[in-house]
Design a protein around this motif. Sequence first.
Motif, PDB file in Angstrom:
ATOM      1  N   UNK A 286      -2.912 -23.175 -62.890  1.00 29.02           N
ATOM      2  CA  UNK A 286      -3.886 -22.373 -62.158  1.00 29.02           C
ATOM      3  C   UNK A 286      -4.594 -23.257 -61.142  1.00 29.02           C
ATOM      4  N   UNK A 287      -4.743 -22.709 -59.913  1.00 25.03           N
ATOM      5  CA  UNK A 287      -5.411 -23.422 -58.827  1.00 25.03           C
ATOM      6  C   UNK A 287      -6.214 -22.395 -58.038  1.00 25.03           C
ATOM      7  N   UNK A 288      -7.474 -22.207 -58.430  1.00 25.60           N
ATOM      8  CA  UNK A 288      -8.307 -21.190 -57.788  1.00 25.60           C
ATOM      9  C   UNK A 288      -7.804 -19.801 -58.150  1.00 25.60           C
ATOM     10  N   UNK A 289      -7.510 -18.994 -57.133  1.00 22.80           N
ATOM     11  CA  UNK A 289      -7.008 -17.634 -57.361  1.00 22.80           C
ATOM     12  C   UNK A 289      -5.502 -17.584 -57.587  1.00 22.80           C
ATOM     13  N   UNK A 290      -4.825 -18.677 -57.383  1.00 25.59           N
ATOM     14  CA  UNK A 290      -3.370 -18.686 -57.503  1.00 25.59           C
ATOM     15  C   UNK A 290      -2.878 -19.768 -58.434  1.00 25.59           C
ATOM     16  N   UNK A 291      -1.665 -20.195 -58.176  1.00 24.48           N
ATOM     17  CA  UNK A 291      -1.027 -21.224 -58.993  1.00 24.48           C
ATOM     18  C   UNK A 291      -0.409 -22.279 -58.091  1.00 24.48           C
ATOM     19  N   UNK A 292      -0.464 -23.496 -58.545  1.00 21.63           N
ATOM     20  CA  UNK A 292       0.189 -24.607 -57.855  1.00 21.63           C
ATOM     21  C   UNK A 292       1.401 -24.979 -58.706  1.00 21.63           C
ATOM     22  N   UNK A 293       2.564 -24.816 -58.121  1.00 22.85           N
ATOM     23  CA  UNK A 293       3.814 -25.054 -58.830  1.00 22.85           C
ATOM     24  C   UNK A 293       4.480 -26.307 -58.280  1.00 22.85           C
ATOM     25  N   UNK A 294       4.907 -27.160 -59.190  1.00 22.03           N
ATOM     26  CA  UNK A 294       5.603 -28.385 -58.821  1.00 22.03           C
ATOM     27  C   UNK A 294       6.949 -28.414 -59.535  1.00 22.03           C
ATOM     28  N   UNK A 295       7.996 -28.640 -58.760  1.00 20.60           N
ATOM     29  CA  UNK A 295       9.350 -28.726 -59.307  1.00 20.60           C
ATOM     30  C   UNK A 295       9.921 -30.085 -58.907  1.00 20.60           C
ATOM     31  N   UNK A 296      10.378 -30.839 -59.902  1.00 17.21           N
ATOM     32  CA  UNK A 296      11.043 -32.120 -59.628  1.00 17.21           C
ATOM     33  C   UNK A 296      12.515 -31.942 -59.987  1.00 17.21           C
ATOM     34  N   UNK A 297      13.374 -32.124 -58.983  1.00 19.80           N
ATOM     35  CA  UNK A 297      14.820 -32.063 -59.222  1.00 19.80           C
ATOM     36  C   UNK A 297      15.382 -33.465 -59.083  1.00 19.80           C
ATOM     37  N   UNK A 298      16.406 -33.732 -59.860  1.00 23.88           N
ATOM     38  CA  UNK A 298      16.912 -35.097 -59.962  1.00 23.88           C
ATOM     39  C   UNK A 298      18.438 -35.131 -59.866  1.00 23.88           C
ATOM     40  N   UNK A 299      18.910 -36.198 -59.256  1.00 22.30           N
ATOM     41  CA  UNK A 299      20.346 -36.500 -59.245  1.00 22.30           C
ATOM     42  C   UNK A 299      20.570 -37.528 -60.340  1.00 22.30           C
ATOM     43  N   UNK A 300      21.178 -37.108 -61.440  1.00 23.72           N
ATOM     44  CA  UNK A 300      21.424 -38.002 -62.566  1.00 23.72           C
ATOM     45  C   UNK A 300      22.701 -38.808 -62.377  1.00 23.72           C
ATOM     46  N   UNK A 301      23.692 -38.234 -61.717  1.00 19.86           N
ATOM     47  CA  UNK A 301      24.949 -38.923 -61.461  1.00 19.86           C
ATOM     48  C   UNK A 301      24.882 -39.725 -60.172  1.00 19.86           C
TER      49      UNK A 301
END
Length: 163
Positions: free
Chosen positions: A71-86
């Motif tokens: 939750x961030x005020x009236x909305x949401x702050x979304x964080x996505x971390x994508x990774x290259x494992x190979x």
Amino acid sequence: LNTMERWLGWPTLQRTMSTFFTTWKFTPPTPDDFFRTASEVAGTDLTWYFDQVHRSSNVFDYGVQDLRSVRDGDGYRTTVIVRRYGEAVFPVEVLVTFRNGERATERWDGRERWTTFTYGRPAQALSAQVDPNRVLLLDVNATNNSRTLEPQGRRAGTKWSAK
């Protein structure tokens, strides 16, 4: 070839195969002859792709390392971390789905080891998925390609039991 078909499209792969057969039908071709033909028909240099799938032992493995939506005020702050494992590199899409049905699709070149996508939205994120259309069939571990914020225990258990 299946990954090439999903990535470049069936018409391009079909023209590649037809051109290759027509050009080399009475002579013994080499893999490099096929690679050159594919690049010519696709209209782009595919050397980087063939170097990885034919000349190296590197593996493709992309995944969602982390998904947070707070939750961030009236909305949401979304964080996505994508990774290259190979070690092998391939451009992939990243799909983030939000509780209100909204979707965000990002294109990641996959060259860096990881990258972060951040969103400010009125709704909380539900899930994030790397390569949602399964273009990269060479990904060695599809189980790490997605994350969800809602428990999927029963659904996941049923899916894996059926397999």
